[in-house]
Design an enzyme around this catalytic site. Structure first.
Site, PDB file in Angstrom:
ATOM      1  N   THR A  67     -22.815  10.562  -4.684  1.00  0.00           N
ATOM      2  CA  THR A  67     -21.988  10.341  -5.874  1.00  0.00           C
ATOM      3  C   THR A  67     -22.061  11.453  -6.913  1.00  0.00           C
ATOM      4  OG1 THR A  67     -21.744   8.870  -7.777  1.00  0.00           O
ATOM      5  CG2 THR A  67     -23.928   9.016  -6.845  1.00  0.00           C
ATOM      6  N   TYR A  89     -28.099   3.830 -10.998  1.00  0.00           N
ATOM      7  CA  TYR A  89     -27.236   3.968  -9.818  1.00  0.00           C
ATOM      8  C   TYR A  89     -27.326   5.389  -9.272  1.00  0.00           C
ATOM      9  CZ  TYR A  89     -23.095   4.864  -7.061  1.00  0.00           C
ATOM     10  OH  TYR A  89     -22.261   5.277  -6.066  1.00  0.00           O
TER      11      TYR A  89
END
Ligand code: UDP
Length: 333
Positions: A121, A145
């Site tokens: 990501t 995250y």
């Protein structure tokens, strides 16, 4: 790798995962999907693809699945993926994403899987100081995250050094759009992503879109993101899988173009021919002003290039899917 391969895809029934499954399936690979179907949808998959409906935490089922013959690769998409939620539940994200990812890599090494692709990501980069973001931009996750994906990236580094597991870390920017043949699309529940929400506002499926802040240091004051078509992402996975023959790789994956929230809204209005009711509200905590990728490395090393370079075309494919599936999977219009 041009021969058909046999791969296990965790989270393969989700948004990006299912588009990758279709791309593998289309070229004749044997694909097994491992998914708990909490966010994924069986209907997103080709009917001929086997689905193992199980938790990643279920070591018995995972071991039994990996023990079923030789796997050329594991593609790992299964994850919790909401930055905001990770700020509320940091340990949950670190153990569920980071911890289970590490256990999966351990299992792959034990079962002699040769290749591993991680769905990583742009959230690794937090609030970057320089743009566009390259693979050498300083890593500084702005959320648990992002940190959980970094844990997996670092584990892969050691799995390669010590056990020769070849890996590709693919750091997506903003995945959007839908399969050109309408076989798969975006259906998160609840939906939090900009493009599907703006489309729903245009179609009257929700009253309005709330714009999270218009006081950012950008030309129109709203956040800029790099929207990349999910089918282009899928093709990048095939390119990376082939490239692993030469060694492990880490690539940023975007379209190279930034679009603001207001530009996305204008695009949806143009493509749909409808006006989008909008309201500006406060900033969403944790949102960086600008995230735009440089994908030069994967372009130069594999020849990959996005086919969807115009935001309107990405929006048009997402809109077409939503028009056909106004209630998402299982509720076709
Ligand atoms: N955004 C917004 N309203 C919404 C959802 C998102 O203004 O209802 C903005 C968000 O602040 C960000 C951009 O749209 O700047 C993209 O957000 P999204 O959640 O789609 O992806 P992210 O960049 O967070 O991964």
């Amino acid at each position: 790798m041009t021969q058909p391969v046999r791969v296990l895809v965790t989270g393969g029934a989700g948004f990006v995962g299912s588009h990758v499954v279709w791309a593998l399936h289309d070229r004749g690979d044997e694909v097994v999907v491992y998914d708990n179907l909490r966010q994924g949808h069986r209907e997103a998959l080709p009917t001929s693809v086997e689905l193992v409906e199980a938790e990643l935490a279920d070591e018995t089922t995972l071991d039994a699945t990996l023990g079923r013959g030789r796997w050329d690769g594991v593609l790992h998409f299964a994850a919790l993926s909401l930055v905001g939620e990770s700020m509320q539940r940091p340990f949950h994200y670190l153990t569920e994403n980071g911890g289970l990812g590490i256990r999966l890599i351990d299992a792959c090494v034990r079962h002699k899987v040769g290749r591993f692709i991680l769905s990583s990501t742009a959230a690794l980069f937090g609030n970057p100081e320089t743009l566009p973001i390259t693979e050498t931009t300083r890593i500084d996750p702005g959320s648990p995250y992002g940190e959980s994906k970094l844990m997996i990236e670092r584990t892969l580094y050691w799995a390669d050094r010590i056990h020769r597991l070849r890996y590709a870390c693919l750091r997506y920017f903003n995945a959007a759009g839908a399969d050109a043949d309408g076989r798969s699309g975006e259906d998160h529940r609840p939906e939090t992503h900009l493009i599907p929400l703006v489309i729903d506002a245009a179609l009257g499926l929700r009253p309005e879109i709330t714009v999270f802040g218009n006081d950012y240091p950008t030309p129109d004051g709203t956040c800029i993101r790099d929207y990349v078509h999910v089918s282009d992402l899928a093709q990048a996975h095939l390119a990376a899988l082939a490239k692993l023959q030469d060694g492990s790789v880490t690539y940023n994956l975007g379209s190279g173009t930034g679009n603001s929230v207001l530009e996305v809204i204008r695009s949806v209005e143009r493509v749909s021919g409808r006006s989008v009711p909008m309201r500006v509200v406060g900033r969403r905590p944790g949102d960086p002003a600008v995230l735009v990728a440089s994908s030069e490395l994967i372009r130069s090393q594999t020849g990959w290039a996005p086919r969807f370079t115009q935001l309107d075309d990405i929006v048009a494919s997402a809109l077409a899917w939503r028009r056909r599936n106004p209630n998402g999977y299982g509720n076709a219009a």
